[in-house]
Write a protein that holds these residues in place. Structure first.
Motif, PDB file in Angstrom:
ATOM      1  N   SER B 310      77.271  32.654  34.547  1.00 24.78           N
ATOM      2  CA  SER B 310      76.878  31.385  33.839  1.00 24.78           C
ATOM      3  C   SER B 310      75.731  31.515  32.908  1.00 24.78           C
ATOM      4  O   SER B 310      76.014  30.638  31.903  1.00 24.78           O
ATOM      5  CB  SER B 310      76.451  30.384  35.035  1.00 24.78           C
ATOM      6  N   GLU B 311      75.054  32.398  33.116  1.00 25.07           N
ATOM      7  CA  GLU B 311      73.547  32.369  32.419  1.00 25.07           C
ATOM      8  C   GLU B 311      74.019  32.664  30.739  1.00 25.07           C
ATOM      9  O   GLU B 311      73.086  32.135  29.885  1.00 25.07           O
ATOM     10  CB  GLU B 311      72.640  33.457  32.824  1.00 25.07           C
ATOM     11  N   VAL B 312      75.079  33.268  30.451  1.00 22.30           N
ATOM     12  CA  VAL B 312      75.478  33.537  29.017  1.00 22.30           C
ATOM     13  C   VAL B 312      75.459  32.230  28.193  1.00 22.30           C
ATOM     14  O   VAL B 312      75.514  32.349  27.130  1.00 22.30           O
ATOM     15  CB  VAL B 312      76.807  34.400  28.862  1.00 22.30           C
ATOM     16  N   LEU B 313      75.981  31.216  28.800  1.00 23.54           N
ATOM     17  CA  LEU B 313      75.976  29.810  28.312  1.00 23.54           C
ATOM     18  C   LEU B 313      74.808  29.527  27.607  1.00 23.54           C
ATOM     19  O   LEU B 313      74.771  28.877  26.302  1.00 23.54           O
ATOM     20  CB  LEU B 313      76.156  29.041  29.141  1.00 23.54           C
ATOM     21  N   SER B 314      73.727  29.742  28.036  1.00 20.14           N
ATOM     22  CA  SER B 314      72.382  29.381  27.553  1.00 20.14           C
ATOM     23  C   SER B 314      72.064  30.105  26.086  1.00 20.14           C
ATOM     24  O   SER B 314      71.679  29.499  25.186  1.00 20.14           O
ATOM     25  CB  SER B 314      71.197  29.679  28.406  1.00 20.14           C
ATOM     26  N   LYS B 315      72.961  30.973  25.893  1.00 19.16           N
ATOM     27  CA  LYS B 315      72.777  31.740  24.564  1.00 19.16           C
ATOM     28  C   LYS B 315      73.691  31.254  23.727  1.00 19.16           C
ATOM     29  O   LYS B 315      73.527  31.600  22.450  1.00 19.16           O
ATOM     30  CB  LYS B 315      72.839  33.318  24.715  1.00 19.16           C
TER      31      LYS B 315
END
Lengths: 145, 357
Positions: B310-315
């Motif tokens: 999920s964390e890649v969405l922030s970038k």
């Protein structure tokens, strides 16, 4: 998937009085110990490529077997001019395709009516910008033919 | 005055007999299936419907905060997990905080829906449902909260429809980098399994296959779950919570065949979400076009959608205001139960309030 189940409420209006709440069952530490020993390697195992491939192979074999049995039973029933499940499936799929087509047409009409209503009310609310209705096409339900 | 040892023993026997009685009663109810938990009890009105999809607005006399919040549910499981039981309701907590809550539920697909694809959800259903929410709430903008695959749909709808006035976007346990997803998904990713191997006579992936896919990720859970159930079978409240949650876990929905094919080819094998450029309906939807404030909520112990997915969405988004929130919970615990009540909802509310002016 069951983390929520484990977090299910444990306090409150049980019909057993709170003072009667028992301590942990005598066998619970044993179960927890087995859990601690068995679960991590099991979780690790289901994440391996070998497990993924084994499950896939088993699934494919099962599907192949089921389809073969289905083909043979269909052939047998057709020999006696009887309908098989496969024939009913085809009819159901055709009906579903017709229903899906009807749904698309009615949705398209609904969109046009909505657009017309919006156009009519636009002079009164000319400054409002909202989501537009963009007609889209979508594939129909699987056609068995 | 202290009780004598014989009185204590008698009291212990009496309690154990009472518990056994409750165990027997609850056990019979569970085995015969006569114990039906009350789920999704918060009153709501359906304000829009198309196909199996429907938009509901929860009734409330506490609406004080604007804009309204539209929850976009996943296409795979049932939405009532967010309103599982009175007092344990994610939605109820939002309503108590004065939020005008809407929920998009995709319903249970059947043969008619086997052709439902990503375009239908992203370009047809979602924009129309959001437009209806704006009309019903008489608002010029709205907040969106997407859960799991509903988060993916939300991102694609916001990025693909910049005309939709979205003020804030929050997503929970949203799989973007599908390279981190394990289990049956891995068999698809490796090409060992094809969607057509699982498609049934309705043209969809059956609910049971979806359930088995999830359950295989934690193979021992069912066994140890029964041990806990046996231990606490005497408790009405525990059994009520257990039946509600266990019922929801088993209550998966079929996955439309066309959508499943797209998900496997586009999102899984080509992993296009992680590139930020997703081909939909002949155009490219760019996640960088999401410019509203984003809250990316992840569950630290999520075995289905790990934070790495999920964390890649922030970038990838174009927003300058991005907040990441890691909750010490599992995939389901993020949305239901103690962790949701104590952590997820209060922190989402905090973020929404900070971004409401």
């Amino acid at each position: 998937m069951t983390d929520g189940a484990q977090h299910a409420p444990r306090n409150g209006s049980s019909t057993m009085p709170e003072t009667n709440r028992p301590g942990r069952a005598w066998w619970r530490p044993l179960v927890d110990e087995i859990d601690r020993r068995v679960t991590p390697p099991a979780n690790k195992l289901v994440r391996t490529n070998i497990f993924a491939d084994t499950v896939a192979t088993a699934t494919r074999l099962e599907v192949r077997l089921r389809r073969r049995v289905q083909r043979q039973s269909t052939w047998l029933l057709h020999q006696y001019n009887l309908p098989a499940a496969e024939d009913i499936r085809k009819v159901r799929a055709q009906l579903a395709a017709v229903e899906a087509r009807l749904r698309d047409v009615s949705e398209h009409l609904e969109d046009q009516q909505h657009e017309a209503r919006k156009q009519a009310s636009r002079p009164a609310r000319s400054t409002t910008t909202k989501a537009t209705t963009k007609p889209t096409t979508k594939p129909q339900a699987n056609d068995p033919s | 005055m202290e009780a004598s040892p014989s009185t204590d023993r008698l009291e212990g026997i009496r309690q154990e007999a009472q518990r056994s009685l409750f165990r027997a009663r609850h056990g019979i109810q569970l085995i015969t299936g006569t114990r039906e938990p009350v789920v999704g009890a918060t009153p709501k009105d359906v304000v829009w419907r198309r196909g199996k999809a429907q938009l509901s607005r929860y009734r409330s006399d506490k609406r004080t905060r604007r804009p309204p919040l539209v929850i976009v549910w996943s296409v795979i499981s049932r939405a009532y997990i967010l309103d599982l039981r009175p007092g344990q309701s994610f939605v109820g907590q939002l309503l108590d905080a004065g939020i005008d809550v809407f929920m998009i539920d995709w319903g249970v697909p059947d043969a008619v829906d086997s052709g439902n694809n990503l375009e239908l959800y992203v370009d047809n259903y979602l924009p129309r449902a959001l437009e209806r929410a704006l009309e019903v709430a008489d608002s010029d903008e709205l907040d969106i909260l997407g859960y799991c695959a509903g988060g993916v749909l939300s991102c694609l709808a916001v990025a693909g429809h910049p005309e939709t006035p979205v003020k804030n976007l929050a997503v929970m346990a949203t799989p973007i980098d599908l390279g981190h997803i394990e289990g049956m998904i891995k068999s698809f990713r490796r090409g060992a399994l094809e969607v057509d191997d699982l498609i049934d006579e309705t043209g969809n992936i059956p609910a049971d296959a979806v359930y088995r896919g999830f359950a295989s990720l934690r193979p021992t859970t069912d066994i140890f779950k029964y041990a806990t159930l046996w231990e606490r079978l005497w408790s009405d409240e525990f059994v009520e919570g257990y039946t509600a949650m266990a019922g929801w876990i088993r209550d998966q929905t079929p996955l439309p065949g066309a959508l499943a094919r797209q998900m496997v080819d586009l999102l899984l094998r080509r992993n296009v979400l992680v590139t930020g450029e997703i081909p939909i309906a002949g155009r490219t939807v760019r996640l960088a076009d999401i410019t509203c404030p984003l809250l990316n909520v992840m569950a630290e112990d999520d075995h289905m959608v790990p934070p790495a997915a999920s964390e890649v969405l922030s970038k990838l988004v174009g927003s300058t205001d991005v907040t990441e929130l890691r909750i010490p919970a599992g995939h389901v615990g993020l949305a239901a139960g103690r962790d949701a009540k104590r952590n997820t909802v209060p922190r989402i509310l905090e973020w929404l309030n900070a971004h409401s002016s």
